[in-house]
Design a protein around this motif. Structure first.
Motif, short mmCIF file in Angstrom:
data_model
loop_
_atom_site.label_atom_id
_atom_site.label_comp_id
_atom_site.label_asym_id
_atom_site.label_seq_id
_atom_site.Cartn_x
_atom_site.Cartn_y
_atom_site.Cartn_z
N LEU A 1 -9.76 -30.30 16.49
CA LEU A 1 -8.41 -29.93 15.74
C LEU A 1 -8.80 -28.48 15.09
N LYS A 2 -8.00 -27.51 15.33
CA LYS A 2 -8.41 -26.27 14.71
C LYS A 2 -6.92 -25.72 13.92
N LEU A 3 -7.43 -25.03 12.79
CA LEU A 3 -6.49 -24.46 11.98
C LEU A 3 -6.89 -23.12 11.63
N VAL A 4 -5.76 -22.20 11.99
CA VAL A 4 -5.76 -20.85 11.64
C VAL A 4 -4.64 -20.37 10.68
N GLU A 5 -5.31 -19.86 9.54
CA GLU A 5 -4.14 -19.26 8.39
C GLU A 5 -4.13 -17.82 8.84
N SER A 6 -2.72 -17.40 8.28
CA SER A 6 -2.34 -15.77 8.29
C SER A 6 -1.26 -15.77 7.17
N GLY A 7 -1.11 -14.44 7.05
CA GLY A 7 0.01 -14.13 6.12
C GLY A 7 -0.57 -13.73 4.46
N GLY A 8 -1.70 -13.77 4.21
CA GLY A 8 -2.22 -13.13 2.85
C GLY A 8 -2.27 -11.83 2.67
N GLY A 9 -2.69 -11.47 1.73
CA GLY A 9 -2.12 -10.01 1.39
C GLY A 9 -2.15 -9.60 -0.30
N ASN A 10 -1.99 -8.36 -0.46
CA ASN A 10 -1.96 -8.06 -1.80
C ASN A 10 -0.50 -7.88 -2.18
N VAL A 11 0.03 -8.34 -3.52
CA VAL A 11 1.40 -8.37 -3.56
C VAL A 11 1.35 -8.08 -5.36
N GLN A 12 2.29 -7.53 -5.68
CA GLN A 12 2.58 -7.23 -7.28
C GLN A 12 2.96 -8.57 -7.86
N PRO A 13 3.02 -8.67 -9.07
CA PRO A 13 3.57 -10.00 -9.94
C PRO A 13 4.88 -9.91 -9.65
N GLY A 14 5.34 -10.90 -9.39
CA GLY A 14 6.90 -11.37 -9.10
C GLY A 14 7.26 -11.37 -7.66
N GLY A 15 6.14 -10.73 -6.94
CA GLY A 15 6.39 -10.83 -5.37
C GLY A 15 6.24 -12.12 -4.69
N SER A 16 6.58 -11.95 -3.28
CA SER A 16 6.59 -13.09 -2.66
C SER A 16 5.65 -13.08 -1.45
N LEU A 17 4.98 -14.02 -0.95
CA LEU A 17 4.39 -13.91 0.40
C LEU A 17 4.46 -15.45 1.14
N ARG A 18 4.43 -15.51 2.32
CA ARG A 18 4.61 -16.57 3.39
C ARG A 18 3.27 -16.64 4.08
N LEU A 19 2.58 -17.78 3.74
CA LEU A 19 1.30 -18.03 4.47
C LEU A 19 1.71 -18.84 5.81
N LYS B 1 -1.61 -22.30 11.49
CA LYS B 1 -1.35 -22.67 12.98
C LYS B 1 -2.21 -24.06 13.42
N VAL B 2 -1.82 -24.89 13.98
CA VAL B 2 -2.53 -26.09 14.09
C VAL B 2 -2.80 -26.39 15.60
N SER B 3 -3.86 -26.53 16.14
CA SER B 3 -3.83 -26.68 17.70
C SER B 3 -4.93 -27.79 17.77
N GLY B 4 -5.09 -28.67 19.04
CA GLY B 4 -5.89 -29.30 19.32
C GLY B 4 -5.64 -30.59 18.99
N PHE B 5 -4.75 -31.18 18.44
CA PHE B 5 -4.59 -32.51 17.89
C PHE B 5 -3.41 -33.14 18.66
#
Length: 124
Positions: free
Chosen positions: A1-19, A22-26
């Motif tokens: 089973l392999k998991l790979v994250e993405s979507g991180g970054g720098n953001v100002q307070p009050g901002g938004s991100l979506r992480l 991806k899941v594979s091998g299960f």
């Protein structure tokens, strides 16, 4: 089973991100995906989790009302939508998988599979 994250970054307070995770091998069984984070000098914290059927959703008190977890089993993706981010949300975020049936997010030791992490930095 392999998991790979993405979507991180720098953001100002009050901002938004979506992480994204991806899941594979299960191929079989019921697995829960959890999101954890770790800030420098602090213990790892469970943020949220979601069961394979989209149920068993739980959030840490510190993120309730701001973060939303969602799952797309067609594309084997799990998302963490993060709104109104604050400096205390800064840290490395990891997705992890467990075959255990947990009550709540559970301790990280119950998760056998981990991604490499993605950094979230909230600062002005």
């Amino acid at each position: 089973l392999k998991l790979v994250e993405s979507g991180g970054g720098n953001v100002q307070p009050g901002g938004s991100l979506r992480l994204a995770c991806k899941v594979s091998g299960f191929t079989s069984g019921y697995y829960t995906i959890g999101w954890f984070r770790q800030a420098p000098g602090k213990e790892q914290e469970g943020v949220s989790c979601i069961g394979e059927d989209g149920g068993n959703i739980n959030y840490a008190d510190s993120v309730k009302g701001r973060f939303t977890i969602a799952r797309d089993n067609v594309n084997n993706m799990v998302y963490l939508h993060m709104n109104n981010l604050q400096p205390e949300d800064t840290g490395a975020y990891y997705c992890a998988a467990t075959l255990r049936l947990l009550h709540g997010i559970g301790d990280p030791i119950f998760y056998a599979y981990w991604g490499q992490g993605t950094q979230v930095t909230v600062s002005s």
